[in-house]
Design an enzyme around this catalytic site. Structure first.
Site, PDB file in Angstrom:
ATOM      1  N   GLU A   1      -5.712  -9.377   3.355  1.00  0.00           N
ATOM      2  CA  GLU A   1      -5.229 -10.749   4.143  1.00  0.00           C
ATOM      3  C   GLU A   1      -6.037 -11.188   4.493  1.00  0.00           C
ATOM      4  O   GLU A   1      -5.692 -12.584   4.248  1.00  0.00           O
ATOM      5  CB  GLU A   1      -3.786  -9.807   4.993  1.00  0.00           C
ATOM      6  CG  GLU A   1      -3.468 -11.472   5.926  1.00  0.00           C
ATOM      7  CD  GLU A   1      -3.071 -11.034   7.202  1.00  0.00           C
ATOM      8  OE1 GLU A   1      -3.203 -11.576   8.014  1.00  0.00           O
ATOM      9  OE2 GLU A   1      -2.165  -9.461   7.420  1.00  0.00           O
TER      10      GLU A   1
ATOM     11  N   HIS B   1       0.989  -0.964  -0.328  1.00  0.00           N
ATOM     12  CA  HIS B   1       0.016  -0.095  -0.065  1.00  0.00           C
ATOM     13  C   HIS B   1       1.215   0.925   0.104  1.00  0.00           C
ATOM     14  O   HIS B   1       0.904   2.243   0.994  1.00  0.00           O
ATOM     15  CB  HIS B   1      -0.901   0.412   1.188  1.00  0.00           C
ATOM     16  CG  HIS B   1      -1.469  -1.145   1.602  1.00  0.00           C
ATOM     17  ND1 HIS B   1      -2.806  -1.328   0.295  1.00  0.00           N
ATOM     18  CD2 HIS B   1      -1.285  -1.586   2.204  1.00  0.00           C
ATOM     19  CE1 HIS B   1      -3.602  -2.584   1.058  1.00  0.00           C
ATOM     20  NE2 HIS B   1      -3.600  -2.828   1.785  1.00  0.00           N
TER      21      HIS B   1
END
Length: 183
Positions: free
Chosen positions: A128, A41
Site C-alpha cells: 500500500e 495476504h
C-alpha cells in the site's frame, strides 16, 4: 467448546470488495484474469483463485512477459507508473483499490503537484505504501514508521507538508508521530 466470533472478524471492506471482484471476473470472463500482486495476504484464497485460473503478477518484469487479459488491481493499490504500464500492455483494468486508499492516492498526487513535501506514515515496504509513494514526487516524499525516524526528520524552512497514513497503520502510533513532526 464455545466459540465466539468477534464482530470485526474477517476481511476489511476494501479487501472483501477486491476479492469479490476477482471471483466475479474469474467466473464471468473468457479471457485470462490476473491480479497485480496477490489479491490478499491469505494463501488459501490465492490458491483457490489459482485453481480458478487467476494468476498473480508480482512485479513489472512478470508483467512484461504477458499480454492482454484482465488485470485486477488489489485493494492496496499501485503506483501511477505501474498503472500506466498495465494499461499500455493492453490489459482491461478492473481497479479494486480500496476507496480509502484511492482517496490517499488523490490527496498525495494533488499536494505533490502543489509542491508539498509528502510524509507517509507506515511501513515503507508494504504494498500500500509503495503504491502511495508512486503518486507523489520521489524527491519530496518521505516514509516514517518509527518514533526515532520522526524525531530525526527535518524539513526545509517554510516547506509545506502533507501527512497521510497507511490505512492499516496503528492510529495511536500515527498520532504520536504526527505530534513529533509538528514539534
Amino acid at each position: 467448546m464455545n466459540v465466539i466470533l468477534a464482530k470485526s472478524a474477517g476481511f476489511c471492506f476494501g479487501v472483501k470488495r477486491a476479492v469479490d471482484k476477482v471471483y466475479e471476473e474469474a467466473k464471468n470472463s473468457n479471457i485470462p484474469v490476473y491480479t497485480f500482486g496477490p489479491i490478499i495476504h491469505n494463501e488459501e484464497v490465492v490458491r483457490d483463485l489459482e485453481e480458478k485460473g487467476v494468476h498473480a503478477v508480482c512485479n513489472e518484469s512478470e508483467l512484461a512477459e504477458i499480454s492482454g487479459g484482465i488485470m485486477v488491481i488489489r485493494s492496496h493499490g499501485i503506483s501511477k507508473s505501474v498503472y500506466g504500464k498495465i494499461k499500455d500492455a493492453g490489459f482491461q483494468i478492473v481497479d479494486a483499490t480500496c476507496p480509502f486508499v484511492l482517496k490517499i492516492h488523490r490527496i498525495v498526487e494533488e499536494y505533490s503537484q502543489k509542491g508539498y513535501h509528502i510524509i507517509i506514515i507506515g511501513n515503507d515496504s508494504h504494498p500500500e505504501v509503495e503504491g502511495i509513494k508512486g503518486w507523489s514526487s520521489p524527491d519530496k516524499t518521505s516514509v516514517l514508521q518509527t518514533r526515532e525516524e520522526a524525531e530525526n526528520f527535518t524539513l526545509k524552512i517554510g516547506e509545506k507538508v502533507c501527512i497521510v497514513s497507511q490505512t492499516t497503520f496503528n492510529y495511536n502510533k500515527f498520532q504520536e508521530l504526527v505530534e513529533i513532526i509538528e514539534k
